[in-house]
Write a protein that holds these residues in place. Structure first.
Motif, PDB file in Angstrom:
ATOM      1  N   VAL A  14      43.739  43.890  46.706  1.00  0.00           N
ATOM      2  CA  VAL A  14      44.409  44.956  47.501  1.00  0.00           C
ATOM      3  C   VAL A  14      43.286  45.158  48.690  1.00  0.00           C
ATOM      4  O   VAL A  14      42.294  44.897  49.300  1.00  0.00           O
ATOM      5  CB  VAL A  14      43.693  46.102  46.425  1.00  0.00           C
ATOM      6  N   ARG A  50      39.269  44.682  42.260  1.00  0.00           N
ATOM      7  CA  ARG A  50      40.595  42.877  42.666  1.00  0.00           C
ATOM      8  C   ARG A  50      39.944  43.171  43.993  1.00  0.00           C
ATOM      9  O   ARG A  50      40.299  43.575  44.923  1.00  0.00           O
ATOM     10  CB  ARG A  50      41.744  44.138  41.952  1.00  0.00           C
ATOM     11  N   GLY A  78      38.089  62.976  38.530  1.00  0.00           N
ATOM     12  CA  GLY A  78      39.366  62.465  38.145  1.00  0.00           C
ATOM     13  C   GLY A  78      40.055  61.292  38.899  1.00  0.00           C
ATOM     14  O   GLY A  78      40.403  60.306  38.598  1.00  0.00           O
ATOM     15  N   LEU A  79      39.396  61.829  40.179  1.00  0.00           N
ATOM     16  CA  LEU A  79      39.940  61.018  41.720  1.00  0.00           C
ATOM     17  C   LEU A  79      39.000  59.194  41.215  1.00  0.00           C
ATOM     18  O   LEU A  79      40.276  58.371  41.536  1.00  0.00           O
ATOM     19  CB  LEU A  79      39.657  62.099  42.433  1.00  0.00           C
ATOM     20  N   LEU A 123      49.912  50.805  43.092  1.00  0.00           N
ATOM     21  CA  LEU A 123      48.351  51.648  42.871  1.00  0.00           C
ATOM     22  C   LEU A 123      48.135  52.643  41.930  1.00  0.00           C
ATOM     23  O   LEU A 123      47.691  52.665  40.760  1.00  0.00           O
ATOM     24  CB  LEU A 123      47.372  51.743  44.341  1.00  0.00           C
ATOM     25  N   ALA A 140      40.554  52.473  37.837  1.00  0.00           N
ATOM     26  CA  ALA A 140      41.812  52.087  37.039  1.00  0.00           C
ATOM     27  C   ALA A 140      42.738  51.375  38.000  1.00  0.00           C
ATOM     28  O   ALA A 140      42.767  50.564  37.367  1.00  0.00           O
ATOM     29  CB  ALA A 140      42.320  53.545  36.814  1.00  0.00           C
ATOM     30  N   ALA A 141      42.944  52.014  39.378  1.00  0.00           N
ATOM     31  CA  ALA A 141      43.782  51.065  39.851  1.00  0.00           C
ATOM     32  C   ALA A 141      43.542  49.869  40.268  1.00  0.00           C
ATOM     33  O   ALA A 141      44.133  48.801  40.913  1.00  0.00           O
ATOM     34  CB  ALA A 141      43.951  52.167  40.937  1.00  0.00           C
ATOM     35  N   THR A 142      42.075  49.711  40.524  1.00  0.00           N
ATOM     36  CA  THR A 142      41.898  49.273  41.030  1.00  0.00           C
ATOM     37  C   THR A 142      40.940  47.854  40.046  1.00  0.00           C
ATOM     38  O   THR A 142      40.398  46.960  40.657  1.00  0.00           O
ATOM     39  CB  THR A 142      41.160  48.799  42.570  1.00  0.00           C
ATOM     40  N   LEU A 159      41.087  57.539  38.657  1.00  0.00           N
ATOM     41  CA  LEU A 159      42.223  57.074  38.773  1.00  0.00           C
ATOM     42  C   LEU A 159      42.056  55.575  39.470  1.00  0.00           C
ATOM     43  O   LEU A 159      43.018  54.493  39.337  1.00  0.00           O
ATOM     44  CB  LEU A 159      42.979  57.595  38.937  1.00  0.00           C
ATOM     45  N   GLN A 210      47.696  66.014  39.518  1.00  0.00           N
ATOM     46  CA  GLN A 210      46.829  64.539  40.305  1.00  0.00           C
ATOM     47  C   GLN A 210      47.568  63.571  40.510  1.00  0.00           C
ATOM     48  O   GLN A 210      47.006  62.711  41.778  1.00  0.00           O
ATOM     49  CB  GLN A 210      45.321  63.966  38.923  1.00  0.00           C
ATOM     50  N   PRO A 247      47.649  60.282  50.328  1.00  0.00           N
ATOM     51  CA  PRO A 247      47.353  59.308  50.895  1.00  0.00           C
ATOM     52  C   PRO A 247      48.791  59.292  52.629  1.00  0.00           C
ATOM     53  O   PRO A 247      47.776  59.407  53.330  1.00  0.00           O
ATOM     54  CB  PRO A 247      47.712  57.840  50.382  1.00  0.00           C
ATOM     55  N   ALA A 271      49.579  50.677  39.060  1.00  0.00           N
ATOM     56  CA  ALA A 271      48.295  50.041  37.749  1.00  0.00           C
ATOM     57  C   ALA A 271      47.382  51.523  37.075  1.00  0.00           C
ATOM     58  O   ALA A 271      46.325  51.325  36.052  1.00  0.00           O
ATOM     59  CB  ALA A 271      47.814  49.639  39.387  1.00  0.00           C
ATOM     60  N   ALA A 272      46.738  52.494  38.391  1.00  0.00           N
ATOM     61  CA  ALA A 272      45.737  53.423  37.938  1.00  0.00           C
ATOM     62  C   ALA A 272      46.031  54.194  36.640  1.00  0.00           C
ATOM     63  O   ALA A 272      45.455  54.653  35.795  1.00  0.00           O
ATOM     64  CB  ALA A 272      45.586  54.159  39.101  1.00  0.00           C
ATOM     65  N   GLU A 306      42.408  55.269  51.236  1.00  0.00           N
ATOM     66  CA  GLU A 306      43.050  56.714  51.256  1.00  0.00           C
ATOM     67  C   GLU A 306      42.671  56.989  50.621  1.00  0.00           C
ATOM     68  O   GLU A 306      43.991  58.661  49.676  1.00  0.00           O
ATOM     69  CB  GLU A 306      44.088  56.325  52.350  1.00  0.00           C
ATOM     70  N   LEU A 307      43.846  56.102  48.933  1.00  0.00           N
ATOM     71  CA  LEU A 307      44.001  56.959  47.552  1.00  0.00           C
ATOM     72  C   LEU A 307      43.402  57.852  47.061  1.00  0.00           C
ATOM     73  O   LEU A 307      42.820  58.847  46.845  1.00  0.00           O
ATOM     74  CB  LEU A 307      43.696  55.357  46.443  1.00  0.00           C
ATOM     75  N   ASP A 309      41.769  49.313  53.111  1.00  0.00           N
ATOM     76  CA  ASP A 309      41.725  50.786  53.454  1.00  0.00           C
ATOM     77  C   ASP A 309      42.482  51.853  52.810  1.00  0.00           C
ATOM     78  O   ASP A 309      42.497  53.034  52.552  1.00  0.00           O
ATOM     79  CB  ASP A 309      42.206  50.373  55.576  1.00  0.00           C
ATOM     80  N   GLN A 310      43.552  50.740  52.166  1.00  0.00           N
ATOM     81  CA  GLN A 310      44.781  52.016  51.462  1.00  0.00           C
ATOM     82  C   GLN A 310      43.825  52.063  50.024  1.00  0.00           C
ATOM     83  O   GLN A 310      44.526  53.461  49.903  1.00  0.00           O
ATOM     84  CB  GLN A 310      45.344  51.698  50.892  1.00  0.00           C
ATOM     85  N   VAL A 311      42.815  52.068  49.010  1.00  0.00           N
ATOM     86  CA  VAL A 311      42.111  52.223  48.276  1.00  0.00           C
ATOM     87  C   VAL A 311      41.365  53.759  49.168  1.00  0.00           C
ATOM     88  O   VAL A 311      41.187  54.584  48.214  1.00  0.00           O
ATOM     89  CB  VAL A 311      41.522  51.046  48.151  1.00  0.00           C
TER      90      VAL A 311
END
Lengths: 199, 199, 199, 199
Positions: free
Chosen positions: D152, D149, D183-184, C187, D190-192, D187, C156, C164, C190-191, D159-160, D155-157
DNA sequence: AACTAAACGAGACGGTACGTCGAGTCTTCAG
DNA sequence: CTGAAGACTCGACGTACCGTCTCGTTTAGTT
């Protein structure tokens, strides 16, 4: 002849259509001539063509009839010299077939004629018959003057003069010249001159 | 003649196409005959038609040439009686034009011929010329036998016989009968018989 | 896998086909790439392509596998700095997608893949999986080094990095730059970085 | 956008075409979908399709846009629980990709998109962007609520979250399940999530 | 002079066939 | 007896016109 009220018909449109058709015919071959192109060139809706004609064949026919009518009743000269008169008319016919511009409409009508009996009858009666009859009239005068045998079918003699020209034109089997016309007349006269009267 | 390697050509397909074309021509009018229908009837891809011919005109031509060739070189009878021989052949020609089945292909080729000079030349040389020449040969024999004047153009005489038939057929100006054929022969003979020799 | 005797296969033809396919792909779009053109360019009969492949998709796949194999087993660097290593590889991936020349084949395979499950499986297993696994191996090393949490699914995480990029490339929703690659790595780290250990 | 007069357009035909296209797409694969079949199914002339669209790709696009518009502006729920809301939407997306029926059009558009930049832009702006923006809006609300946060790129998030789903769908590298969606989200959160505030 | 109905220009429509292209198969022939 | 060359059947392509069918807009001829 058709359903719509002819009294309300727009003569300007009618003329524009006939003119456009003849112009386009001079520019392209007949199969490439389309109703759509005629309408566009004439600045007219397609329906205005289909309202008054059955298709491009009918348009061309009317264009040609119009042009022919302008000439008035065809009438052959009668100078007393049958051979000379026939040569005059046959040379004219040959010249017309030889001229690519003039023969374009004839070619077009011939094509349409081959597939459409109704149109064929109209062409025959409105265009062809008057011309053939004019020759026939002159031949009858020749008969009266004793220059032509009385036991021949004059229709057949007319075809004897015109048929070979038509054949040669369609099948391109030889040149269409004045000499050719003269030769045909000579043969036709030889075929129909009365027997020598014994002294 | 065309680009592809003719050696690899599938003769079965070729025959199927020609046969299908003639069949369809007998069933529908020529303008309604489509390449698509020929291909379908022949069980052949359209491309196989376009690969070897330029269109339906070419197919019909080849079909007719094939049929004609099968008959071998046309040869007129020579019984010694020129008039009888000419009547025989002209009656045959008239009968062919009068038969709707037989004249369908002729009509089709004539249409295509009017718009395609290349095809016209092929029709003229491969189909028409041999037939006309056969008549011409018989006329020359007549000349040798002193039945025909020596100062006439035999090509022109041939046209004198055939042209009127063609004219009458295309323009439907009269019936195509044996009598009509006989009349034409009589006129042609009268036009070309040598002058009386004084005793 | 295919029927014919592979031992007799002409290697020269095989190479010529693969080369021609890649060349043509660089010159035209994938849908415009035809088996016919490949065969012509390679100087080969069409049958020689259909004998060994199921279509252009298979050819492109093999061409790409060939090219990939030449590079040997993909192996990510392991400098000890996980972030730096991931940035290196993601920048390379981004660069490849950004290069129109390189992405042409990828684009082609993706199209074919969408409609052909068999091919999709081959692409996945022969091309994609090794590359993704290389990243996964590096991530596992990170796990062992305590830089990555042990309770995440590494597959994953790999997709979190690559997905992305793929999305942005296919749908053209933004630029493909080094900064973008770096941002994704940040990212992802961080995740997945383990929770702070209380002193 | 196109040449013809849109005011005269027949809405009935337009609807029939779009409906037929979607029906056929559900029955066959996209490459097997032909303009000819759409026209036949819709009871429409081919020209009516080509008059208003550039090809089947455009038809499918419009069909999908029409369907999407009917749903109105997409709007994500905001229950205050960011994780729950994201799971809801990502599960929906995953479910859509997992459904062969619904993903057929997406697959079709993706193929066309790969070869046609104009279409790609339309798909991106008219279909994709609104959906992605809806997610982005929810994330921004999360930012305002201190759950995400502020440093960040949203847009990138987005796409994540979406990129991996797209990747897995296209390349079939794994199952598309609710667990995968959850799960996504985990993650991504957690990343943000913002750094722990020291007490 | 306003009314009304037909003819008009324009052109979209359902169709048919066109001639071309490429797919994938089958046949011929040279090495 | 393989493999290149390429002709074959098939079917979709995108175009051109066909002849029909609305659309507003003139344009006559009533009222």
């Amino acid at each position: 002849m058709p359903g719509p009220n002819a009294a309300r018909r727009n003569e300007r449109s009618r003329r524009a259509i006939l003119t456009a058709a003849l112009e386009l015919l001079a520019e392209t071959s007949y199969p490439d001539l389309t109703v759509e192109a005629i309408a566009a060139r004439a600045g007219v809706g397609k329906q205005t063509i289909y309202r008054w004609w059955r298709g491009k064949g009918g348009v061309i026919l009317e264009a040609l009839v119009d042009a022919t009518d302008a000439d008035g009743e065809p009438r052959l000269p009668d100078t007393g010299d049958l051979g000379a008169d026939l040569r005059t008319v046959l040379r004219a016919i040959v010249a017309e077939f030889a001229d690519p511009r003039l023969s374009a409409t004839t070619r077009a009508l011939t094509i349409e004629t081959l597939a459409d009996d109704t149109l064929a009858a109209q062409v025959r009666d409105q265009i062809l018959r008057p011309q053939l009859d004019a020759v026939k009239v002159r031949l009858r005068a020749g008969q009266d003057a004793g220059q032509v045998r009385t036991d021949v079918d004059l229709d057949q003699v007319v075809e004897l003069l015109v048929g070979p020209v038509y054949h040669r034109w369609l099948l391109r089997t030889g040149p269409l010249t004045d000499d050719y016309a003269d030769g045909l007349v000579a043969l036709a006269l030889a075929a129909t001159s009365p027997p020598e009267r014994p002294g």
